[in-house]
Design an enzyme around this catalytic site. Structure first.
Site, short mmCIF file in Angstrom:
data_model
loop_
_atom_site.label_atom_id
_atom_site.label_comp_id
_atom_site.label_asym_id
_atom_site.label_seq_id
_atom_site.Cartn_x
_atom_site.Cartn_y
_atom_site.Cartn_z
N GLY A 154 0.85 -1.19 0.00
CA GLY A 154 0.00 0.00 0.00
C GLY A 154 0.88 1.23 0.00
O GLY A 154 2.02 1.20 -0.50
N ARG A 155 0.38 2.32 0.57
CA ARG A 155 1.13 3.58 0.53
C ARG A 155 2.49 3.46 1.21
O ARG A 155 3.51 3.84 0.62
CB ARG A 155 0.34 4.69 1.27
CG ARG A 155 -0.98 5.03 0.66
CD ARG A 155 -1.65 6.07 1.54
NE ARG A 155 -3.01 6.30 1.16
CZ ARG A 155 -4.05 5.60 1.63
NH1 ARG A 155 -3.86 4.64 2.51
NH2 ARG A 155 -5.28 5.87 1.23
N ILE A 156 2.51 2.95 2.45
CA ILE A 156 3.77 2.92 3.20
C ILE A 156 4.71 1.86 2.62
O ILE A 156 5.91 2.09 2.48
CB ILE A 156 3.52 2.71 4.71
CG1 ILE A 156 2.65 3.87 5.26
CG2 ILE A 156 4.83 2.61 5.49
CD1 ILE A 156 2.15 3.66 6.69
N THR A 234 6.92 -2.27 11.13
CA THR A 234 6.48 -0.93 11.56
C THR A 234 4.96 -0.84 11.41
O THR A 234 4.40 0.25 11.45
CB THR A 234 7.13 0.17 10.69
OG1 THR A 234 6.89 -0.14 9.31
CG2 THR A 234 8.61 0.31 10.94
N ARG A 236 1.79 -3.47 12.60
CA ARG A 236 1.14 -3.80 13.86
C ARG A 236 1.74 -5.10 14.40
O ARG A 236 1.96 -6.05 13.66
CB ARG A 236 -0.38 -3.99 13.68
CG ARG A 236 -1.16 -2.69 13.48
CD ARG A 236 -1.19 -1.81 14.73
NE ARG A 236 -1.94 -0.59 14.53
CZ ARG A 236 -1.44 0.57 14.09
NH1 ARG A 236 -0.14 0.68 13.81
NH2 ARG A 236 -2.22 1.63 13.95
N GLU A 265 1.35 -4.26 23.04
CA GLU A 265 1.82 -2.90 23.28
C GLU A 265 1.01 -2.22 24.37
O GLU A 265 -0.22 -2.35 24.36
CB GLU A 265 1.63 -2.13 21.97
CG GLU A 265 2.81 -1.35 21.53
CD GLU A 265 2.60 -0.80 20.14
OE1 GLU A 265 2.75 -1.56 19.18
OE2 GLU A 265 2.27 0.38 20.04
N HIS A 283 7.06 2.48 19.07
CA HIS A 283 6.02 2.84 18.10
C HIS A 283 6.17 4.30 17.63
O HIS A 283 5.35 5.16 17.92
CB HIS A 283 4.61 2.61 18.68
CG HIS A 283 3.58 2.43 17.60
ND1 HIS A 283 2.45 1.64 17.78
CD2 HIS A 283 3.49 2.91 16.34
CE1 HIS A 283 1.72 1.66 16.67
NE2 HIS A 283 2.33 2.43 15.78
N GLY A 285 6.61 5.20 14.31
CA GLY A 285 6.39 5.29 12.86
C GLY A 285 6.08 6.70 12.36
O GLY A 285 6.74 7.22 11.46
C1 DGY Z 1 -0.47 4.56 12.52
O1 DGY Z 1 -0.78 5.73 12.32
O2 DGY Z 1 -1.27 3.64 12.43
C2 DGY Z 1 0.95 4.25 12.85
O3 DGY Z 1 1.07 3.05 13.49
C3 DGY Z 1 1.58 5.35 13.65
O4 DGY Z 1 2.92 5.12 13.84
#
Ligand code: DGY
Length: 317
Positions: A154-156, A234, A236, A265, A283, A285
């Site tokens: 996807g985007r990331i 990065t 879940r 978490e 966490h 990201g």
């Molecule tokens: C999100 O926005 O879902 C990311 O996990 C943030 O780091």
């Protein structure tokens, strides 16, 4: 109209909301709100800006009789029962795009930190154990010509692949649908999950968490990883069977893991602290000033749109 924000986020969100005569209240403590406090705070509000740590299950959603929108201050929205929200007529929105670059940067930072053993090096210097250059001191691995496997394009995932390509890696990806942008731009190849796990030197997870992806990477799948593989997550924590991952790390089956997210978490499996071949982050990201500001603006704009009877910018249900 009233909005409750479950934690202090950049001031710009409140400014935008107040400019539209929306009353804003913010949870004052610098820690995730408890379920009881959340229940008390959301009863009569028209909108909520929530964090990924706030669980909006059916019990909570049923108490939100006035609420029209929950604007999640994250791209992931696994913390919200979106089907139930929809039944209740509550729109749920997220913050995509604005945190893509920040998260992709972090995935690459973790990859390099694992490959070049940053944490062990930093620790050695801080412990005053650096006694001079040695031919065999903390040897790492190079990225050039390695196979970089993107799990979820996807985007990331796409932004991470583009960055990884610039280190001279070959990109393969696993995704429900073809990513023609990646295929055309950097000759990425779509492969099966099993192929990706077996052939990647670096595996970077970018899938959303949902019932289909929960423990997608179980013991059996993790055992497919290459001997010197680097595993990055990065996305879940729950996508991976954390115990199984720890097991292969303990046995030195893979080179290292770089984790920004965890199964329970913020509680980490205590064995993670004992491992040398991990890089562990809290966490982070989307944790850049730019991303967090833009997330605040987007969340506020989503609230304003819904409360003024318009379509939200980034709905998820
Ligand atoms: C999100 O926005 O879902 C990311 O996990 C943030 O780091």
């Amino acid at each position: 109209m009233k909005v409750f924000i479950t934690q202090e986020i950049p001031e710009i969100a409140s400014k935008l909301l107040k400019a539209k005569n929306i009353e804003v209240s913010v949870y004052p403590k610098n820690k995730p709100i408890s379920k009881n406090e959340l229940l008390k705070s959301i009863k009569n509000v028209d909108a909520v800006i929530s964090l990924l740590t706030d669980k909006f299950d059916a019990i909570i959603l049923d108490k939100m009789s006035n609420c029209k929108v929950i604007a999640n201050y994250a791209v992931g929205f696994n913390n919200i029962d979106i089907k139930h929200a929809k039944q209740k007529g509550i729109t749920v929105t997220n913050t995509p795009d604005v945190l893509t670059d920040a998260t992709a940067d972090l995935a690459i930072a973790l990859t390099l930190a694992c490959a070049r053993r940053f944490v062990e090096g930093v620790e050695l210097v801080h412990l005053k154990k650096f006694n001079g250059w040695l031919p065999k001191l903390l040897l790492g691995v190079e990225l050039k010509n390695k196979v970089f496997g993107i799990l979820g394009a996807g985007r990331i995932g796409t932004a991470t692949a583009i960055r990884a390509k610039s280190f001279g890696t070959k990109i393969i990806y696993f995704s429900n649908s073809r990513n023609l942008f990646l295929e055309n731009k950097i000759a990425a190849k779509k492969v099966s999950l099993e192929f990706l796990l077996k052939h990647s030197d670096i595996i970077s997870v970018h899938l959303p968490l949902n019932p289909k992806t929960f423990h997608l990477l179980d013991k059996k799948k993790l055992l497919l990883l290459k001997e010197k593989a680097i595993f990055i997550n990065t996305a879940r924590g729950d996508i991976v069977d954390e115990k199984a991952l720890i097991n292969i790390l303990k046995r030195g089956k893979i080179f290292a893991a770089g984790l920004d997210v965890y199964e329970n978490e913020p509680v980490l499996n205590p064995d993670l602290y004992k491992l040398k071949n991990v890089v562990l982050l809290p966490h982070l990201g989307s944790a850049t000033i730019d991303a967090r500001n833009n997330m605040a603006i987007l969340a506020a704009k989503n609230v304003i749109a819904v409360l003024s009877g318009k379509k939200p910018i980034t709905p998820v249900n």
